[in-house]
Write an enzyme that holds these catalytic residues in place. Structure first.
Site, short mmCIF file in Angstrom:
data_model
loop_
_atom_site.label_atom_id
_atom_site.label_comp_id
_atom_site.label_asym_id
_atom_site.label_seq_id
_atom_site.Cartn_x
_atom_site.Cartn_y
_atom_site.Cartn_z
CE1 TYR A 138 -3.94 -2.08 0.29
CE2 TYR A 138 -2.67 -3.41 1.67
CZ TYR A 138 -3.92 -3.23 1.09
OH TYR A 138 -4.92 -4.21 1.07
CG ASN A 183 -11.14 -2.06 -7.68
OD1 ASN A 183 -11.58 -1.69 -8.76
ND2 ASN A 183 -10.06 -3.24 -7.86
CB CYS A 220 -7.79 -4.32 -5.45
SG CYS A 220 -9.28 -5.47 -5.64
CG HIS A 221 -5.65 -9.82 -7.14
ND1 HIS A 221 -6.44 -9.32 -8.26
CD2 HIS A 221 -4.93 -10.52 -7.69
CE1 HIS A 221 -5.95 -9.77 -9.22
NE2 HIS A 221 -4.71 -10.44 -9.01
CD GLU A 236 -3.04 -12.16 -11.29
OE1 GLU A 236 -2.32 -11.57 -10.54
OE2 GLU A 236 -4.11 -11.82 -11.61
#
Length: 174
Positions: free
Chosen positions: A108, A131, A139-140, A166
């Protein structure tokens, strides 16, 4: 009044709700178990009564693109057109989220630095949490300063699954 097109699709981690406008831009994505929160968010962004939802399979081909993402074609989400409401600050944070490469994470604090607001990590966290287009506006990919999987509205287990899908395995899970 705007018409938004809504579709639902199965994923390996639960059913997903997609909402698009009639121009094929993605307006919202969330899990069906958070549907009420999604509707509250839409009411906040587009005023209660300012939109209507119409069921439509694969609006603008977006559901097909999301299916391809879940099947392993990760880069397909990079070019999905999105349109969001929200404050200027929120939209700035959400635009920066799309610049985080697949398979990478940032904190963050780093996200706050990237938008030119280095002391605004809490505000960035709040914007990240509101979001409306999860996964596509990733956002993950934002984690806590110690590498913790914090703050995913869809639940930490889904955040972990998405990051592993991912190609990123957080150190905290090793």
């Amino acid at each position: 009044m705007q018409t938004f097109l809504i579709d639902r699709m199965p994923t390996p981690v639960g059913e997903l709700v997609l909402i698009a406008d009639e121009q094929g831009q993605l307006r919202a994505v969330d899990w069906t178990d958070y549907y009420d929160k999604l509707i509250r968010l839409l009411n906040t962004h587009y005023r209660r009564g300012g939109f209507r939802l119409q069921e439509q399979r694969d609006p603008g081909g977006l559901s097909s693109l999301m299916q391809r993402y879940f099947a392993g074609e990760l880069a397909v989400i990079n070019d999905i057109p999105v349109m969001t409401a929200g404050s200027e600050f929120q939209r700035t944070v959400w635009q920066q989220l799309r610049r985080i490469p697949c398979g990478e994470t940032i904190t963050y604090g780093e996200l706050a630095k990237r938008i030119g607001r280095p002391t605004a990590s809490r505000a960035v966290g709040m914007a990240n949490g509101s979001n409306p287009i999860s996964i596509v506006v990733p956002c993950h990919r934002v984690i806590g300063s110690q590498g913790a999987l914090t703050g995913y509205a869809g639940g930490v287990a889904r955040k972990q699954w998405l990051l592993q899908h991912e190609g990123f395995l957080p150190k905290a899970l090793l």
